[in-house]
Design a protein around this motif. Sequence first.
Motif, short mmCIF file in Angstrom:
data_model
loop_
_atom_site.label_atom_id
_atom_site.label_comp_id
_atom_site.label_asym_id
_atom_site.label_seq_id
_atom_site.Cartn_x
_atom_site.Cartn_y
_atom_site.Cartn_z
N THR A 54 5.76 0.18 17.45
CA THR A 54 6.75 -0.65 16.77
C THR A 54 8.00 -0.82 17.62
O THR A 54 8.52 -1.94 17.79
CB THR A 54 7.12 -0.03 15.41
OG1 THR A 54 5.93 0.17 14.64
CG2 THR A 54 8.07 -0.93 14.64
N VAL A 55 8.50 0.28 18.14
CA VAL A 55 9.68 0.28 19.01
C VAL A 55 9.38 1.21 20.18
O VAL A 55 8.92 2.34 19.98
CB VAL A 55 10.94 0.79 18.27
CG1 VAL A 55 12.16 0.70 19.18
CG2 VAL A 55 11.19 -0.01 16.99
N PRO A 120 -0.60 -0.34 8.94
CA PRO A 120 -1.01 -1.25 10.01
C PRO A 120 -0.16 -1.15 11.26
O PRO A 120 -0.56 -1.63 12.32
CB PRO A 120 -0.87 -2.63 9.35
CG PRO A 120 0.14 -2.44 8.26
CD PRO A 120 -0.09 -1.05 7.75
N TYR A 121 1.01 -0.54 11.16
CA TYR A 121 1.90 -0.41 12.32
C TYR A 121 1.47 0.71 13.25
O TYR A 121 2.06 0.89 14.34
CB TYR A 121 3.34 -0.19 11.86
CG TYR A 121 3.47 0.78 10.70
CD1 TYR A 121 3.42 2.16 10.91
CD2 TYR A 121 3.61 0.32 9.40
CE1 TYR A 121 3.53 3.05 9.86
CE2 TYR A 121 3.71 1.21 8.33
CZ TYR A 121 3.67 2.57 8.58
OH TYR A 121 3.77 3.45 7.53
N LEU A 122 0.48 1.53 12.86
CA LEU A 122 0.01 2.63 13.71
C LEU A 122 -1.06 2.15 14.68
O LEU A 122 -1.87 1.27 14.36
CB LEU A 122 -0.58 3.76 12.86
CG LEU A 122 0.33 4.47 11.86
CD1 LEU A 122 -0.45 5.60 11.18
CD2 LEU A 122 1.57 5.02 12.55
N ASP A 123 -1.06 2.74 15.86
CA ASP A 123 -2.15 2.55 16.81
C ASP A 123 -3.02 3.81 16.74
O ASP A 123 -2.88 4.73 17.54
CB ASP A 123 -1.59 2.34 18.22
CG ASP A 123 -2.68 2.04 19.24
OD1 ASP A 123 -3.84 1.85 18.83
OD2 ASP A 123 -2.37 2.03 20.45
N ASP A 154 6.01 6.48 14.39
CA ASP A 154 4.77 5.70 14.39
C ASP A 154 3.81 6.19 15.47
O ASP A 154 2.61 5.92 15.39
CB ASP A 154 5.09 4.21 14.61
CG ASP A 154 5.71 3.57 13.37
OD1 ASP A 154 5.83 4.27 12.34
OD2 ASP A 154 6.07 2.38 13.44
N GLU A 155 4.31 6.88 16.47
CA GLU A 155 3.46 7.52 17.48
C GLU A 155 3.20 8.94 17.02
O GLU A 155 3.90 9.89 17.38
CB GLU A 155 4.15 7.49 18.85
CG GLU A 155 3.43 8.20 19.97
CD GLU A 155 1.95 7.92 20.02
OE1 GLU A 155 1.17 8.83 19.64
OE2 GLU A 155 1.57 6.80 20.41
N ARG A 156 2.20 9.10 16.16
CA ARG A 156 2.00 10.35 15.43
C ARG A 156 1.58 11.52 16.32
O ARG A 156 1.76 12.68 15.95
CB ARG A 156 0.96 10.15 14.32
CG ARG A 156 1.39 9.13 13.27
CD ARG A 156 2.47 9.67 12.33
NE ARG A 156 3.14 8.63 11.60
CZ ARG A 156 2.67 8.01 10.52
NH1 ARG A 156 1.49 8.35 10.04
NH2 ARG A 156 3.38 7.07 9.94
N SER A 157 1.02 11.24 17.48
CA SER A 157 0.53 12.35 18.31
C SER A 157 1.64 13.06 19.07
O SER A 157 1.51 14.22 19.45
CB SER A 157 -0.53 11.84 19.30
OG SER A 157 0.03 10.86 20.16
N THR A 158 2.77 12.40 19.29
CA THR A 158 3.85 12.99 20.09
C THR A 158 5.19 13.06 19.37
O THR A 158 6.10 13.75 19.85
CB THR A 158 4.06 12.20 21.40
OG1 THR A 158 4.40 10.85 21.09
CG2 THR A 158 2.79 12.21 22.25
N PRO A 197 6.64 -3.06 5.57
CA PRO A 197 5.20 -2.94 5.34
C PRO A 197 4.85 -3.04 3.86
O PRO A 197 5.44 -2.36 3.01
CB PRO A 197 4.88 -1.54 5.90
CG PRO A 197 6.17 -0.79 5.81
CD PRO A 197 7.25 -1.79 6.02
N ASP A 198 3.88 -3.88 3.53
CA ASP A 198 3.45 -4.05 2.15
C ASP A 198 2.73 -2.81 1.62
O ASP A 198 2.52 -2.69 0.41
CB ASP A 198 2.52 -5.26 2.03
CG ASP A 198 3.24 -6.57 2.28
OD1 ASP A 198 4.47 -6.61 2.06
OD2 ASP A 198 2.59 -7.54 2.71
#
Length: 250
Positions: A54-55, A120-123, A154-158, A197-198
């Motif tokens: 996202t950012v 949906p904003y997660l990779d 949003d970068e959940r791993s780090t 996000p909806d």
Amino acid sequence: MSGTKRDGGGRVRTGAMVSGLAVAVGCVLFLGGFLWAAVVYKPYAVPTDSMSPTVNAGDRVLAERISGADVRRGDVVVFTDRVWGDTPMVKRVVGVGGDTVACCDEKGRLTVGGTSVEEPYLDRGRSADGKPAPASPQEFSAEVPEGQIFLLGDERSTSLDSRVHLDDPGQGSVPLSAVQARVDAVAWPVNGMIGRPDSFAALPGGISADGPLPLQLGAVVVGMVLILGGAAYGPVAARSARRRAPGAAR
């Protein structure tokens, strides 16, 4: 012939009046849009990739100044908390007071108050079995106290977020009073607006309304068009009037 001259002079004066009015209105819109944005928004530089994609690290964002009472689930906020290092940080709100935030359900999704949330904003990528990777590499569950919020990158791993502080009082939550602003757009590079996000819309309280940035930018653009158009119209109208006058006299 004198009538023709008066008619030509009238067209010149009308053209000058229209030109001046357009420029004046354009200046009001152009400057007003900028001043409005300066009052409502504050720029921030994002130092890490914890909110990617996202950012990204190094991005400059525009964040709307808000109070904690305006915060809703799904908002990307700027906050400062002593326990987190007393420096401005950017994270996404996934839980508010009274919520139980947990991960993960049978499909690897975050749950809020027992409701599964699509993000949906997660990779998320893929796990070894080819299924979508879980929304968090580590499982967790936390109850958010009233007046607090639970935040994840949003970068959940780090991302170093509320999960790192689960053993602290409040199970990793942050007071609403720590929130300074809500991120509305990535200004540089120009990646546009960050939508609400909806996924959280069906939960109590819903999601926050969009900020006024598009309206402010619209005022600036319309103002610029009026200024340039008005400045060009005056001389064009004057030349057109002078060109018509001799022909009409003959």
